[in-house]
Enzyme design. Structure first.
Site, short mmCIF file in Angstrom:
data_model
loop_
_atom_site.label_atom_id
_atom_site.label_comp_id
_atom_site.label_asym_id
_atom_site.label_seq_id
_atom_site.Cartn_x
_atom_site.Cartn_y
_atom_site.Cartn_z
N CYS A 185 76.11 -59.99 31.02
CA CYS A 185 74.98 -58.66 31.78
C CYS A 185 74.24 -57.91 31.06
CB CYS A 185 76.08 -58.45 32.87
SG CYS A 185 75.15 -56.95 33.82
N ASP A 192 79.70 -63.39 32.56
CA ASP A 192 79.03 -64.23 34.17
C ASP A 192 79.28 -65.28 33.38
OD1 ASP A 192 77.44 -61.92 35.19
OD2 ASP A 192 75.55 -61.86 33.55
#
Length: 278
Positions: A185, A192
């Protein structure tokens, strides 16, 4: 905050402590202009080199019916890649949480409100579908094609480098995929996790090089949508395929998963493609 106004990440709810809303509030949606992140990749708004969508699933959607009884559903949203704005994920979660204690007359009313608010935020029509929790349409499936993940390669570069992408002279039409995609992120630095599928017709991609390239996103900080566009642009520049589809299916976080795809005109992903990790 008006849901009409796009803004920068400086004031986004992502990475901040937030009070969860108790009632519906369309103003919680936080749109972000796509153009700023596309410019470094040479992508011009109004002349996009791809078609595509950002597909979202919301697994924490609930509201009250007219008599106060809770209703639960899973929502699928499709946001066109040519929309001028994307919607920041935490603001989307906060917005959806506002439905929890709000009464609506019908399922159709919920869909209509979602379509209206998301379209205003994104700047274009957004597709909304609601599913029951046990709906067969949500059953996980496998990615088609050849998995690259068992290749025995050495890796020491964890930032994206198109230099890893090599091609041969043979023209092929094939589908390759990897579950080793990971990015971070850009605000919180949280990991992620995802899977990525590449379907193309063009000079044969070197599989070891392609896997090294995809692993290169492991320490890269960017939104899911921009990672997919980065991969698409690098493959187009290095391999010059006749046709190309890049599809990423990211693991859900905060009750939302995001699965962007970008393709040359005429390409469409093999849907539905929810994976077990999602």
């Amino acid at each position: 905050m008006s849901h009409h106004r796009p803004d920068t990440l400086a004031h986004a709810p992502l990475g901040r402590e937030s009070a969860y809303p108790e009632h519906y509030d369309a103003g919680l949606l936080y749109p972000i202009e796509r153009a700023a992140n596309r410019a470094p990749l040479g992508i011009e708004e109004g002349a996009l080199p791809f078609v595509g969508e950002d597909e979202w699933h919301a697994f924490e959607l609930s509201w009250l019916n007219a008599r106060g009884k809770p209703i639960v559903a899973v929502a699928r949203f499709r946001l066109p890649a040519d929309s001028p704005r994307l919607i920041e994920s935490k603001s989307w979660k906060l917005y959806l949480n506002g439905f929890n204690q709000t009464r609506f007359a019908s399922r159709d009313e919920v869909v209509a409100i979602l379509e209206r608010d998301l379209a205003r935020a994104a700047g274009t029509a957004v597709s909304v579908e609601l599913f029951g929790v046990d709906d067969e349409a949500l059953a996980p499936r496998r990615l088609p094609g050849e998995c690259l993940d068992d290749r025995d390669i050495a890796v020491d570069d964890y930032t994206p480098s198109a230099e890893h992408l090599g091609v041969g002279e043979e023209v092929v039409e094939e589908t390759l995929y990897s579950h080793l995609l990971k990015s971070n992120c850009p605000v919180t630095g949280q990991p992620d996790w995802g899977s990525v599928l590449i379907r193309y017709k063009g000079p044969r991609l070197d599989r070891d090089g392609l896997l090294r390239y995809l692993i290169g996103y492991r320490q890269h900080q960017d939104f899911h949508e921009h990672c997919v566009e980065h991969i698409f642009m690098d493959l187009m520049a290095r391999a010059r395929p006749e046709r190309l589809l890049v599809l990423a299916r990211y693991v859900r976080r905060g009750g939302l998963d995001i699965s962007p795809w970008r393709g040359t005109p005429g390409e469409r992903p093999p849907l539905p493609l929810r994976l077990a990790r999602q």
